[in-house]
Design an enzyme around this catalytic site. Structure first.
Site, PDB file in Angstrom:
ATOM      1  N   ASN A   9      76.745  65.470  24.452  1.00 31.95           N
ATOM      2  CA  ASN A   9      76.173  64.913  23.224  1.00 31.95           C
ATOM      3  C   ASN A   9      74.658  64.838  23.425  1.00 31.95           C
ATOM      4  O   ASN A   9      74.171  63.989  24.159  1.00 31.95           O
ATOM      5  CB  ASN A   9      76.768  63.516  22.996  1.00 31.95           C
ATOM      6  N   LYS A  11      72.434  64.089  21.323  1.00 28.24           N
ATOM      7  CA  LYS A  11      71.817  63.032  20.492  1.00 28.24           C
ATOM      8  C   LYS A  11      70.569  63.575  19.776  1.00 28.24           C
ATOM      9  O   LYS A  11      70.529  64.738  19.424  1.00 28.24           O
ATOM     10  CB  LYS A  11      71.525  61.801  21.338  1.00 28.24           C
ATOM     11  N   HIS A  95      80.591  57.334  16.992  1.00 34.23           N
ATOM     12  CA  HIS A  95      79.862  57.009  18.226  1.00 34.23           C
ATOM     13  C   HIS A  95      79.298  55.593  18.109  1.00 34.23           C
ATOM     14  O   HIS A  95      78.907  55.156  17.030  1.00 34.23           O
ATOM     15  CB  HIS A  95      78.735  58.022  18.444  1.00 34.23           C
ATOM     16  N   GLU A  97      76.545  54.365  18.785  1.00 31.11           N
ATOM     17  CA  GLU A  97      75.194  54.270  18.206  1.00 31.11           C
ATOM     18  C   GLU A  97      75.253  54.324  16.685  1.00 31.11           C
ATOM     19  O   GLU A  97      74.466  53.663  15.999  1.00 31.11           O
ATOM     20  CB  GLU A  97      74.302  55.384  18.782  1.00 31.11           C
ATOM     21  N   GLU A 167      84.405  54.980  25.306  1.00 32.12           N
ATOM     22  CA  GLU A 167      83.036  54.797  25.772  1.00 32.12           C
ATOM     23  C   GLU A 167      82.678  53.310  25.751  1.00 32.12           C
ATOM     24  O   GLU A 167      82.263  52.785  24.705  1.00 32.12           O
ATOM     25  CB  GLU A 167      82.071  55.547  24.850  1.00 32.12           C
ATOM     26  N   GLY A 173      74.251  55.064  28.610  1.00 27.56           N
ATOM     27  CA  GLY A 173      72.812  55.181  28.834  1.00 27.56           C
ATOM     28  C   GLY A 173      72.241  54.079  29.715  1.00 27.56           C
ATOM     29  O   GLY A 173      71.030  53.919  29.802  1.00 27.56           O
ATOM     30  N   SER A 213      77.496  56.943  31.149  1.00 23.60           N
ATOM     31  CA  SER A 213      76.797  57.224  32.412  1.00 23.60           C
ATOM     32  C   SER A 213      77.621  58.090  33.372  1.00 23.60           C
ATOM     33  O   SER A 213      77.581  57.892  34.584  1.00 23.60           O
ATOM     34  CB  SER A 213      76.361  55.922  33.087  1.00 23.60           C
ATOM     35  N   GLY A 235      73.147  61.408  28.621  1.00 24.65           N
ATOM     36  CA  GLY A 235      71.953  61.723  29.414  1.00 24.65           C
ATOM     37  C   GLY A 235      72.095  62.935  30.321  1.00 24.65           C
ATOM     38  O   GLY A 235      71.209  63.803  30.355  1.00 24.65           O
TER      39      GLY A 235
HETATM   40  C1  PEP Z   1      77.197  58.860  25.024  1.00 25.17           C
HETATM   41  O1  PEP Z   1      76.270  58.431  24.361  1.00 25.17           O
HETATM   42  O2  PEP Z   1      78.191  59.345  24.464  1.00 25.17           O
HETATM   43  C2  PEP Z   1      77.104  58.756  26.469  1.00 25.17           C
HETATM   44  C3  PEP Z   1      78.197  58.775  27.170  1.00 25.17           C
HETATM   45  O3  PEP Z   1      75.845  58.601  26.986  1.00 25.17           O
HETATM   46  P1  PEP Z   1      75.456  58.506  28.548  1.00 25.17           P
HETATM   47  O4  PEP Z   1      76.215  59.606  29.270  1.00 25.17           O
HETATM   48  O5  PEP Z   1      73.968  58.730  28.567  1.00 25.17           O
HETATM   49  O6  PEP Z   1      75.861  57.165  29.006  1.00 25.17           O
END
Ligand code: PEP
Length: 251
Positions: A9, A11, A95, A97, A167, A173, A213, A235
């Site tokens: 992703n 973003k 998601h 966010e 998640e 993040g 993460s 990320g």
């Molecule tokens: C995400 O936003 O779906 C995600 C898993 O981000 P990160 O890997 O940066 O934690």
């Protein structure tokens, strides 16, 4: 056997030029590999360019949101028809966010999931608890409400085209990953809810990704858990090397 699925992703990152560099880097390493399903989800503005690079590739194109409507006066929205024209196969929905900053509720996520399935797009449906919810002992309650709400009225047959991403919001993040035991526990719990909703066969076939993460150093352990069928990567998906290393951990 469920085929593992690793999705990146991106973003709101990457210009078209940067997106092309990234996808070509991923493609160079993973071109012919078919054991793990790999999906990249660039921002809308780079879908066409990235999709052109992926013609004839095993790597699939995904996007990060879509409208629940077909067309018309919905300023700023993107429809399923527009996405399919660009050969998008997967769409990330719900998601955290989007839930947090754009107030997307389970009702809206569910409308979008239904539209995606009706139009042959495969939704990656995100659920997960916030830190305060976990600390209050409410993880299961929160996740169950999101799963039942976001996936309401989806049939067992339709579930074949659904991916769920667990998640935990506190792990996104932040560099804090759920331990493999914490993640496995919630994944097994989610599979149990799906079993209750649509039966054993659909529950057994459903792929549930972990996201939060995930990186090359923790991917192998997470991906070796019995109910973890892949990863949704933020990320670490922004750089070809780290993304490819996560995919290789799933092999
Ligand atoms: C995400 O936003 O779906 C995600 C898993 O981000 P990160 O890997 O940066 O934690």
């Amino acid at each position: 056997m469920r085929k593992k699925i690793i999705a990146g992703n991106w973003k709101m990152n990457k210009t078209v030029a940067d997106a092309l560099t990234l996808v070509k880097g991923i493609q160079a390493e993973l071109a012919g590999s078919t054991e793990v399903e790999v999906v990249v989800c660039p921002p809308f503005t780079a879908l066409k360019s990235v999709g052109d690079v992926l013609t004839d590739s095993q790597i699939k194109l995904g996007c990060q949101n879509m409208s629940s409507e077909n067309d018309g006066a919905y300023t700023g929205e993107i429809s399923h028809t527009m996405l399919k024209e660009l050969f998008v196969k997967y769409v990330i929905l719900g998601h955290s966010e989007r839930r947090q900053y754009y107030k997307e509720t389970d009702f809206w996520v569910n409308k979008k999931v239904k539209k995606a399935l009706e139009t042959n797009l495969r939704p990656i449906v995100c659920v997960g608890e916030k830190l305060e919810e976990r600390e209050a002992g409410n993880t299961e309650k929160v996740v169950e409400a999101q799963v039942r709400g976001s996936l309401a009225d989806i049939t067992a047959e339709q579930f074949e085209n659904v991916v769920v991403a667990y998640e935990p919001v506190w792990a996104i993040g932040t560099g804090k990953t759920a331990t493999s035991e914490q993640a496995q526990e919630v994944h097994a719990f989610i599979r149990g809810i799906i079993r209750d909703m649509v039966g054993e066969k659909a529950a057994k076939g459903l792929r549930i990704q972990y996201g939060g993460s995930m990186k090359a150093s923790n991917a192998k352990e997470l991906l070796s858990q019995p109910d973890i069928d892949g990863g949704l990567i933020g990320g670490a998906a922004l750089e070809a090397r780290s993304f490819v290393d996560i995919v290789k951990a799933g092999l």
